[in-house]
Design an enzyme around this catalytic site. Structure first.
Site, short mmCIF file in Angstrom:
data_model
loop_
_atom_site.label_atom_id
_atom_site.label_comp_id
_atom_site.label_asym_id
_atom_site.label_seq_id
_atom_site.Cartn_x
_atom_site.Cartn_y
_atom_site.Cartn_z
N CYS A 139 1.27 3.97 6.89
CA CYS A 139 0.92 2.66 6.34
C CYS A 139 1.70 1.53 7.02
CB CYS A 139 1.20 2.61 4.84
SG CYS A 139 0.33 3.83 3.86
N GLY B 269 -4.80 -24.46 -13.80
CA GLY B 269 -5.91 -25.26 -14.31
C GLY B 269 -6.41 -26.33 -13.37
N VAL C 110 0.84 -1.20 0.00
CA VAL C 110 0.00 0.00 0.00
C VAL C 110 0.87 1.25 0.00
CG1 VAL C 110 -1.73 1.32 1.27
CG2 VAL C 110 -1.94 -1.16 1.11
N ARG D 228 3.06 -4.01 11.67
CA ARG D 228 3.28 -5.46 11.70
C ARG D 228 1.96 -6.06 11.24
NH1 ARG D 228 3.16 -10.32 15.13
NH2 ARG D 228 5.10 -11.46 14.80
N SER E 13 -9.52 -2.62 -4.19
CA SER E 13 -8.33 -2.65 -5.04
C SER E 13 -7.34 -1.60 -4.55
CB SER E 13 -8.70 -2.37 -6.49
OG SER E 13 -9.05 -1.01 -6.67
N TYR F 5 -3.67 -8.89 16.01
CA TYR F 5 -3.48 -7.83 15.03
C TYR F 5 -4.60 -6.80 15.13
CZ TYR F 5 -3.65 -5.57 10.43
OH TYR F 5 -3.72 -4.65 9.41
N VAL G 55 11.05 4.07 5.12
CA VAL G 55 11.17 2.62 4.91
C VAL G 55 12.06 2.01 5.99
CG1 VAL G 55 10.86 2.87 2.42
CG2 VAL G 55 13.16 2.86 3.39
N SER H 217 -7.58 -1.14 9.92
CA SER H 217 -8.06 -2.38 9.32
C SER H 217 -9.53 -2.58 9.64
CB SER H 217 -7.26 -3.58 9.85
OG SER H 217 -7.87 -4.81 9.47
#
Length: 320
Positions: free
Chosen positions: A70, A191, A15, A73, A207, A142, A35, A116
């Site tokens: 964003c 398949g 994200v 853990r 999305s 979480y 980061v 969340s």
């Protein structure tokens, strides 16, 4: 006039990187990527090291107008920590609080927290989707850590005046997605006949494109602060319908066999795959009516288009 500086934590993640790339394309804001490790964003924008587990190592936030948080853990399918809640709290609560306090002290105007939908709960019943003002009902470590972080952030916002926006997404998919969604694409691509032809649940997904669009919408929207926004693609879809759309995008003649749900669910539970059973067979619907009305926002990307983009990226990766 210089564009406002926006710090995006977790910018090497699914994200976070999507948010940074969108900000770079829009050119309305100046993204700064935070980061934990080397990122492919290096060279595209300013990159800072930001280990949320080590609070003393948080970067200076002077000159930052907005933080989009964003980093987290994330939910772990096979947890190995003896005290999972304590491990989640270190990053998702303590790390978030430390960052927010530092942001407020540095004069950051707005803090956008990516939480969340699991704060609302694990599942819904037909016709009763989760709403923004439902009483929280987190179940696992979480979800509890995300709920606790939300509570602490509201306190900080009240104490300091820093604006707070909370966004609770359900399962996020898109180009580069991992975990269960990637597994489904792989199954269908190979398949293998799947016994999932009769799953009549209702799930809300979002999305990456739609989630990022909402996040960026909240960066400077005057009505965003003080709100908790639920987000989705605006429609619900069953597991069987989702597999059919993926199959169509893959152009694979995979057979989806209708097998009684109780049999499949029971087998997975016996194998200790409770979370997989839950995500395949339970319903989780999200009501985004208030998100639409407060922000004047609607999901810009349709489910079919978003899945097609996701599948094309998956196929390109197989060729490479």
């Amino acid at each position: 006039m210089n564009s406002p500086n926006v710090l995006v934590t977790g910018a090497s993640g699914f994200v976070g990187e999507g948010v940074v790339m969108r900000l770079l394309l829009d050119r309305k804001f100046t993204p700064i990527a935070a980061v934990r490790r080397a990122s492919r964003l290096s060279g595209l924008c300013r990159v800072l090291n930001c280990p949320l587990g080590g609070h003393s190592q948080l970067p200076a936030l002077d000159g930052i107008q907005v933080v989009i948080h964003c980093a987290a853990r994330v939910h772990v399918m096979n947890e190995v920590a003896q005290d999972a809640l304590a491990e989640f709290r270190k990053v998702n609560v303590e790390g978030t609080v430390a960052l927010a306090l530092k942001a407020a002290a540095a004069g950051v105007k707005r803090f956008i927290f990516i939480s969340s939908i699991k704060v609302n709960g694990e599942r819904t019943v037909s016709g009763a989707p989760f709403k923004y003002d439902d009483a929280p009902a987190p179940h696992d470590p979480y979800a509890h850590s995300k709920h606790e972080a939300e509570q602490r952030l509201r306190e900080i916002s009240l104490d300091t005046g820093m604006e707070l926006v909370i966004i609770r997404p359900p399962l996020v998919y898109g180009p580069g997605v991992k975990a269960n969604f990637l597994s489904m694409m792989s199954w269908l691509d190979k398949g293998f006949p799947l016994p999932l032809g009769g799953v009549d649940n209702s799930r809300s997904l979002v999305s990456l494109g739609n989630l990022v669009d909402l996040i960026v919408h909240c960066v400077d929207h005057p009505a965003a602060p003080g709100n908790t926004f639920l987000v989705s693609d605006g429609v619900t879809i069953s597991t069987t319908q989702l597999l059919k759309v993926i199959k169509k995008s893959l152009n694979r003649p995979t057979l989806l066999i209708p097998v009684p749900i109780w049999m499949l669910k029971g087998s997975l539970i016996l194998l200790g795959k409770n979370l997989i059973a839950q995500r395949l067979f339970d319903s989780l619907e999200v009501d985004i009516a208030r998100t639409r009305s407060v922000l004047g926002w609607s999901p810009p990307v349709s489910v079919d288009r978003a899945i097609l983009q996701t599948v094309r990226h998956y196929l390109d990766a197989q060729i490479k």
